[in-house]
Scaffold this motif. Structure first.
Motif, PDB file in Angstrom:
ATOM      1  N   TYR A 168       0.880  -1.257  -0.038  1.00 53.08           N
ATOM      2  CA  TYR A 168      -0.043   0.016   0.084  1.00 53.08           C
ATOM      3  C   TYR A 168       0.789   1.292   0.147  1.00 53.08           C
ATOM      4  O   TYR A 168       0.601   2.212  -0.569  1.00 53.08           O
ATOM      5  CB  TYR A 168      -0.847   0.025   1.431  1.00 53.08           C
ATOM      6  N   GLN A 208      -5.053   5.346  -2.392  1.00 54.23           N
ATOM      7  CA  GLN A 208      -6.344   5.195  -1.612  1.00 54.23           C
ATOM      8  C   GLN A 208      -7.285   4.935  -2.750  1.00 54.23           C
ATOM      9  O   GLN A 208      -8.168   4.053  -2.600  1.00 54.23           O
ATOM     10  CB  GLN A 208      -6.378   6.254  -0.872  1.00 54.23           C
ATOM     11  N   ILE A 254      -7.087   1.496  -3.664  1.00 54.64           N
ATOM     12  CA  ILE A 254      -7.614   0.578  -2.482  1.00 54.64           C
ATOM     13  C   ILE A 254      -8.985   0.438  -2.349  1.00 54.64           C
ATOM     14  O   ILE A 254      -9.683  -0.782  -2.041  1.00 54.64           O
ATOM     15  CB  ILE A 254      -6.619   0.698  -1.206  1.00 54.64           C
ATOM     16  N   SER A 299     -11.014  -2.729  -2.162  1.00 62.56           N
ATOM     17  CA  SER A 299     -11.916  -2.954  -1.050  1.00 62.56           C
ATOM     18  C   SER A 299     -13.427  -3.355  -1.368  1.00 62.56           C
ATOM     19  O   SER A 299     -14.101  -4.340  -0.870  1.00 62.56           O
ATOM     20  CB  SER A 299     -12.340  -1.790  -0.161  1.00 62.56           C
ATOM     21  N   GLN A 344      -5.755  -3.164   5.904  1.00 63.98           N
ATOM     22  CA  GLN A 344      -4.621  -2.075   5.476  1.00 63.98           C
ATOM     23  C   GLN A 344      -3.106  -2.744   5.872  1.00 63.98           C
ATOM     24  O   GLN A 344      -3.108  -2.841   7.021  1.00 63.98           O
ATOM     25  CB  GLN A 344      -4.837  -0.907   6.273  1.00 63.98           C
ATOM     26  N   ALA A 381      -3.910   5.532   8.131  1.00 62.77           N
ATOM     27  CA  ALA A 381      -4.718   4.602   8.901  1.00 62.77           C
ATOM     28  C   ALA A 381      -6.070   5.607   9.230  1.00 62.77           C
ATOM     29  O   ALA A 381      -7.113   4.748   9.601  1.00 62.77           O
ATOM     30  CB  ALA A 381      -4.217   4.159  10.125  1.00 62.77           C
ATOM     31  N   ARG A 414      -9.298   5.186   7.241  1.00 66.54           N
ATOM     32  CA  ARG A 414      -9.566   3.729   6.911  1.00 66.54           C
ATOM     33  C   ARG A 414     -11.068   3.425   6.387  1.00 66.54           C
ATOM     34  O   ARG A 414     -11.470   2.655   5.712  1.00 66.54           O
ATOM     35  CB  ARG A 414      -9.282   2.730   8.048  1.00 66.54           C
ATOM     36  N   ASN A 462     -11.590   4.639   2.980  1.00 67.14           N
ATOM     37  CA  ASN A 462     -11.195   3.789   1.979  1.00 67.14           C
ATOM     38  C   ASN A 462     -11.784   2.214   2.130  1.00 67.14           C
ATOM     39  O   ASN A 462     -11.266   1.218   1.301  1.00 67.14           O
ATOM     40  CB  ASN A 462      -9.528   3.527   2.436  1.00 67.14           C
ATOM     41  N   LEU A 480     -11.337  -0.009   4.537  1.00 62.63           N
ATOM     42  CA  LEU A 480     -10.571  -1.153   5.170  1.00 62.63           C
ATOM     43  C   LEU A 480     -11.041  -1.534   6.792  1.00 62.63           C
ATOM     44  O   LEU A 480     -11.570  -0.728   7.353  1.00 62.63           O
ATOM     45  CB  LEU A 480      -9.263  -0.568   5.101  1.00 62.63           C
ATOM     46  N   ALA A 491      -6.247  -3.976  10.580  1.00 63.43           N
ATOM     47  CA  ALA A 491      -4.824  -3.597   9.966  1.00 63.43           C
ATOM     48  C   ALA A 491      -3.931  -5.039  10.092  1.00 63.43           C
ATOM     49  O   ALA A 491      -3.877  -5.637  10.910  1.00 63.43           O
ATOM     50  CB  ALA A 491      -4.248  -2.390  10.701  1.00 63.43           C
ATOM     51  N   TYR A 521      -2.373   2.500  14.644  1.00 59.68           N
ATOM     52  CA  TYR A 521      -3.356   1.453  13.882  1.00 59.68           C
ATOM     53  C   TYR A 521      -4.273   1.011  14.827  1.00 59.68           C
ATOM     54  O   TYR A 521      -5.574   1.006  14.714  1.00 59.68           O
ATOM     55  CB  TYR A 521      -2.546   0.110  13.645  1.00 59.68           C
TER      56      TYR A 521
END
Length: 271
Positions: free
Chosen positions: A153, A169, A172, A176, A188, A195, A198, A201, A203, A206, A220
């Motif tokens: 990433y 992003q 991703i 997702s 992630q 983070a 997230r 995005n 996610l 982590a 995280y």
């Protein structure tokens, strides 16, 4: 496929914005992005097997393996994908225009693992890369995995300023959507500076390398509501991670090349 470089030698400064979020906000962030997604258990026994599969040791509940391997029976299985870079020696598997090149036409290569970065600079290219990686996500689902771990990433940080965090992003988010469409959670991988984004995005949890060693576990744990799976590669990292985090996140120490049990160099330790 093989694993990405731990720590990369190019760590960003520790981000502490997550620690400033209110408790109510953290609770909201902890919800999975999809109701059909199953998240990994918290502070559970973990084994990182992306260098080769073997029978999980006693007490292991979470296993991460390469997409080429079968999931471990009776465990929460995470499917590893090299989603942002071409495997070493596998550039020919990608259309030439999807390999990132500099202004002279030379490929931009990760110096640690000699992997060519994928070109995510336009919406069309991101869509085409995501379509190929999406077929691997479909394979993970068909094999019975519960989640995917798209690696690298943070490749934009090694792109000689040709790629941006925004492009990573945007890409991703495509992964997702594909994962959630297959009822898979998506992790992630590293990249603490993103983070806090997230939820936007898509996610769900982590997977971190050396969050103890680099004192990043809190970066995280806040946004992901302690849904963090961490692999350390040194005794130093374990000594930093375990006292504070062993009851909150999943932690294991593995050897640098995560070789299978019974192979020379194999290391696995827990808190």
């Amino acid at each position: 496929m093989k694993r990405s470089s731990p720590a990369r030698g190019k760590r960003f400064a520790t981000f502490t914005a997550a620690g400033a979020l209110a408790a109510g906000t953290l609770a909201a962030l902890a919800a999975p992005a999809s109701a059909a997604v199953t998240l990994p258990p918290q502070a559970a026994g973990f084994d990182y097997q992306i260098g080769g599969a073997y029978t999980p040791p006693s007490g292991v509940q979470i296993v991460s393996r390469d997409v080429s391997a079968a999931p471990a029976s009776g465990k929460y299985n995470i499917c590893y994908l090299n989603a942002f870079q071409a495997q070493q020696g596998a550039d020919g598997d990608w259309p030439a225009d999807l390999l990132l090149r500099d202004s002279s036409g030379a490929k931009v290569v990760d110096p640690d693992w000699q992997e060519t970065l994928l070109d995510l600079r336009t919406a069309d290219k991101r869509s085409r890369v995501a379509a190929k990686v999406g077929s691997w996500i479909d394979t993970c689902a068909a094999k019975g995995y519960q989640a995917i771990e798209p690696d690298n990433y943070d490749s934009y940080s090694r792109s000689r300023n040709l790629l941006t965090a925004s492009q990573a992003q945007d890409y991703i988010k495509l992964l997702s959507a594909r994962a959630h469409g297959k009822n898979l959670a998506i992790a992630q991988k590293n990249t603490p500076e993103l983070a806090a984004n997230r939820v936007a995005n898509g996610l769900d949890f982590a997977v971190t390398e050396e969050c103890g060693e680099y004192e990043e576990c809190a970066d995280y744990a806040g946004p992901f509501g302690n849904r963090v799976v961490d692999v350390e590669y040194t005794a130093s990292g374990m000594s930093k991670a375990c006292p504070e985090w062993k009851t909150r996140i999943s932690i294991v120490r593995r050897d640098l090349y995560v070789v299978p049990q019974g192979t020379s160099g194999y290391v696995r330790k827990t808190c």
